[in-house]
Write an enzyme that holds these catalytic residues in place. Structure first.
Site, PDB file in Angstrom:
ATOM      1  N   ALA A  63       0.865  -1.173   0.000  1.00 22.57           N
ATOM      2  CA  ALA A  63       0.000   0.000   0.000  1.00 22.57           C
ATOM      3  C   ALA A  63       0.905   1.228   0.000  1.00 22.57           C
ATOM      4  O   ALA A  63       2.078   1.141   0.394  1.00 22.57           O
ATOM      5  CB  ALA A  63      -0.869  -0.016   1.248  1.00 22.57           C
ATOM      6  N   GLY A 108       0.489  -4.988   0.964  1.00 23.32           N
ATOM      7  CA  GLY A 108      -0.709  -5.009   0.116  1.00 23.32           C
ATOM      8  C   GLY A 108      -0.469  -5.675  -1.235  1.00 23.32           C
ATOM      9  O   GLY A 108      -1.412  -6.173  -1.857  1.00 23.32           O
TER      10      GLY A 108
HETATM   11  C1  HXC Z   1       5.030   4.277  -1.414  1.00 17.55           C
HETATM   12  C2  HXC Z   1       6.918   3.304  -2.260  1.00 17.55           C
HETATM   13  C3  HXC Z   1       6.561   2.054  -1.705  1.00 17.55           C
HETATM   14  C4  HXC Z   1       5.331   1.990  -0.976  1.00 17.55           C
HETATM   15  C5  HXC Z   1       8.420   1.804  -2.710  1.00 17.55           C
HETATM   16  N1  HXC Z   1       8.084   3.093  -2.881  1.00 17.55           N
HETATM   17  N2  HXC Z   1       7.515   1.142  -2.003  1.00 17.55           N
HETATM   18  N3  HXC Z   1       6.165   4.377  -2.111  1.00 17.55           N
HETATM   19  N4  HXC Z   1       4.621   3.121  -0.862  1.00 17.55           N
HETATM   20  N5  HXC Z   1       4.885   0.851  -0.429  1.00 17.55           N
HETATM   21  C6  HXC Z   1       8.823   4.149  -3.612  1.00 17.55           C
HETATM   22  C7  HXC Z   1      10.059   4.606  -2.842  1.00 17.55           C
HETATM   23  O1  HXC Z   1       9.713   5.554  -1.850  1.00 17.55           O
HETATM   24  C8  HXC Z   1      10.889   5.188  -3.951  1.00 17.55           C
HETATM   25  O2  HXC Z   1      10.406   6.469  -4.281  1.00 17.55           O
HETATM   26  C9  HXC Z   1      10.572   4.286  -5.128  1.00 17.55           C
HETATM   27  O3  HXC Z   1       9.336   3.632  -4.815  1.00 17.55           O
HETATM   28  C10 HXC Z   1      11.617   3.210  -5.337  1.00 17.55           C
HETATM   29  O4  HXC Z   1      11.807   2.525  -4.124  1.00 17.55           O
HETATM   30  P1  HXC Z   1      13.248   2.307  -3.441  1.00 17.55           P
HETATM   31  O5  HXC Z   1      13.014   2.104  -1.985  1.00 17.55           O
HETATM   32  O6  HXC Z   1      14.183   3.404  -3.828  1.00 17.55           O
HETATM   33  O7  HXC Z   1      13.697   0.952  -4.160  1.00 17.55           O
HETATM   34  P2  HXC Z   1      14.662  -0.165  -3.587  1.00 17.55           P
HETATM   35  O8  HXC Z   1      15.845   0.433  -2.884  1.00 17.55           O
HETATM   36  O9  HXC Z   1      14.900  -1.113  -4.727  1.00 17.55           O
HETATM   37  O10 HXC Z   1      13.816  -0.913  -2.450  1.00 17.55           O
HETATM   38  C11 HXC Z   1      12.677  -1.637  -2.824  1.00 17.55           C
HETATM   39  C12 HXC Z   1      11.818  -2.005  -1.573  1.00 17.55           C
HETATM   40  C13 HXC Z   1      11.527  -0.718  -0.761  1.00 17.55           C
HETATM   41  C14 HXC Z   1      12.609  -2.994  -0.711  1.00 17.55           C
HETATM   42  C15 HXC Z   1      10.570  -2.674  -2.090  1.00 17.55           C
HETATM   43  O11 HXC Z   1      11.008   0.273  -1.666  1.00 17.55           O
HETATM   44  C16 HXC Z   1      10.542  -0.910   0.327  1.00 17.55           C
HETATM   45  O12 HXC Z   1      10.873  -1.437   1.401  1.00 17.55           O
HETATM   46  N6  HXC Z   1       9.297  -0.462   0.125  1.00 17.55           N
HETATM   47  C17 HXC Z   1       8.249  -0.523   1.124  1.00 17.55           C
HETATM   48  C18 HXC Z   1       7.727  -1.927   1.236  1.00 17.55           C
HETATM   49  C19 HXC Z   1       6.667  -2.036   2.317  1.00 17.55           C
HETATM   50  O13 HXC Z   1       6.916  -1.765   3.510  1.00 17.55           O
HETATM   51  N7  HXC Z   1       5.430  -2.438   1.930  1.00 17.55           N
HETATM   52  C20 HXC Z   1       4.322  -2.595   2.843  1.00 17.55           C
HETATM   53  C21 HXC Z   1       3.554  -1.294   2.955  1.00 17.55           C
HETATM   54  S1  HXC Z   1       2.288  -1.397   4.169  1.00 17.55           S
HETATM   55  P3  HXC Z   1      11.404   7.723  -4.466  1.00 17.55           P
HETATM   56  O14 HXC Z   1      10.471   8.878  -4.704  1.00 17.55           O
HETATM   57  O15 HXC Z   1      12.220   7.813  -3.220  1.00 17.55           O
HETATM   58  O16 HXC Z   1      12.219   7.334  -5.676  1.00 17.55           O
HETATM   59  C22 HXC Z   1       1.019  -2.192   3.396  1.00 17.55           C
HETATM   60  C23 HXC Z   1      -0.255  -2.283   4.178  1.00 17.55           C
HETATM   61  C24 HXC Z   1      -1.359  -2.920   3.398  1.00 17.55           C
HETATM   62  O17 HXC Z   1       1.143  -2.652   2.308  1.00 17.55           O
HETATM   63  C25 HXC Z   1      -2.701  -2.755   4.110  1.00 17.55           C
HETATM   64  C26 HXC Z   1      -3.273  -1.402   4.034  1.00 17.55           C
HETATM   65  C27 HXC Z   1      -4.646  -1.282   4.638  1.00 17.55           C
END
Ligand code: HXC
Length: 254
Positions: A63, A108
């Site tokens: 998400a 998500g």
């Molecule tokens: C918003 C996101 C994102 C996310 C990545 N990005 N995941 N933006 N929400 N979930 C964005 C980053 O901020 C970044 O933007 C760009 O995408 C590229 O990501 P990087 O981090 O630079 O890439 P990388 O170093 O390759 O790392 C990849 C990754 C990491 C390991 C997947 O991005 C990450 O940990 N993302 C979050 C994963 C996460 O925690 N997901 C769960 C979310 S909670 P910029 O602008 O900086 O380039 C959830 C709840 C669901 O899902 C239920 C809701 C009700």
């Protein structure tokens, strides 16, 4: 559509989540577009099988954390409800959905894949439920669907550790069905889709409903349900054609 691409390959529909600048993160806008696509698919009843994948190096990285960081409790509840509504539409759709997990499938993003009927992953995929590392828990169905898919003990490891797993590890847990090299993922997805597409629609949908509703019943109730669903197919054009074709030593025409 801004975030969803639809493409037909050899008659099979692929839906691609396309927001690569945020690794296809699911904002409310992305979810609403996905819902619009799912609604129009249900109306048309045109497809027996649908592939779902992500653009670039992610399937869906979760998400949208940037939006979620601004939410209060009410907004968070509405967001979780929106995701549940959309994913339940997918789960209950009258077609078979196959997630092609091409890359990061986190939070998500994994929950979207879990709402699909079948999951194929690329060797490059990384899967997990990292919500606890954000001080959250899964909110698009992860606590419920993962535990039902792989059991409470295994799901607990995924949810409580927040770790990312490789595609091979995910396969050994039973989270994904098969793992392929990245260049073979779409080809293998299309092969499976073509196989499903060659079967009778009524049989497919009856099987899907029986499997899915069975999960909400005891074994004994599920077996009674199966008797009813199995017998309901007799006398239908499809089963006449299927069994007739076998006896006549030809391919059935569904
Ligand atoms: C918003 C996101 C994102 C996310 C990545 N990005 N995941 N933006 N929400 N979930 C964005 C980053 O901020 C970044 O933007 C760009 O995408 C590229 O990501 P990087 O981090 O630079 O890439 P990388 O170093 O390759 O790392 C990849 C990754 C990491 C390991 C997947 O991005 C990450 O940990 N993302 C979050 C994963 C996460 O925690 N997901 C769960 C979310 S909670 P910029 O602008 O900086 O380039 C959830 C709840 C669901 O899902 C239920 C809701 C009700």
């Amino acid at each position: 559509m801004k975030y969803i691409k639809q493409e037909l390959t050899e008659g099979i529909l692929t839906i691609t989540i396309q927001r690569p600048e945020a690794l296809n993160a699911l904002s409310a806008e992305v979810l609403r577009e996905l819902e619009e696509v799912l609604d129009s698919l249900s109306k048309s009843s045109e497809h027996k099988v649908v592939l779902i994948t992500g653009d670039g190096k992610a399937f869906v990285a979760g998400a949208d954390i940037a939006s979620m960081s601004t939410y209060n409790e009410k907004a968070a509840l509405e967001f979780s409800q929106l995701g549940h509504r959309v994913f339940e539409k997918l789960e209950n759709a009258d077609y078979i959905s196959i997630a092609l997990v091409n890359g990061f499938s986190l939070g998500g993003g994994l929950e979207l894949a879990l709402a699909c009927d079948i999951r194929y992953a690329s060797t490059k995929a990384k899967l997990g439920l990292p919500e606890v590392s954000l001080g959250l828990i899964p909110g698009f169905g992860g606590t419920q669907r993962l535990a039902r898919l792989i059991g409470v003990g295994a799901a607990s490891e995924w949810v409580y550790s927040g770790e990312m797993f490789t595609a091979e590890q995910a396969k050994s847990f039973g989270v994904v069905n098969q793992v392929y090299e990245p260049e073979d993922l779409l080809k293998e997805g299309l092969r499976l889709a073509a196989s499903i597409n060659s079967r009778g629609r009524l049989a497919l949908m009856t099987a899907k409903k029986t499997i899915r509703s069975g999960l909400n019943h005891t074994l004994s109730e599920g077996l009674r349900l199966e008797e009813q669903k199995f017998s309901s197919l007799f006398g239908k054009d499809e089963s006449k054609e299927g069994m007739g074709a076998f006896l006549e030593k030809r391919k059935p025409q569904f």
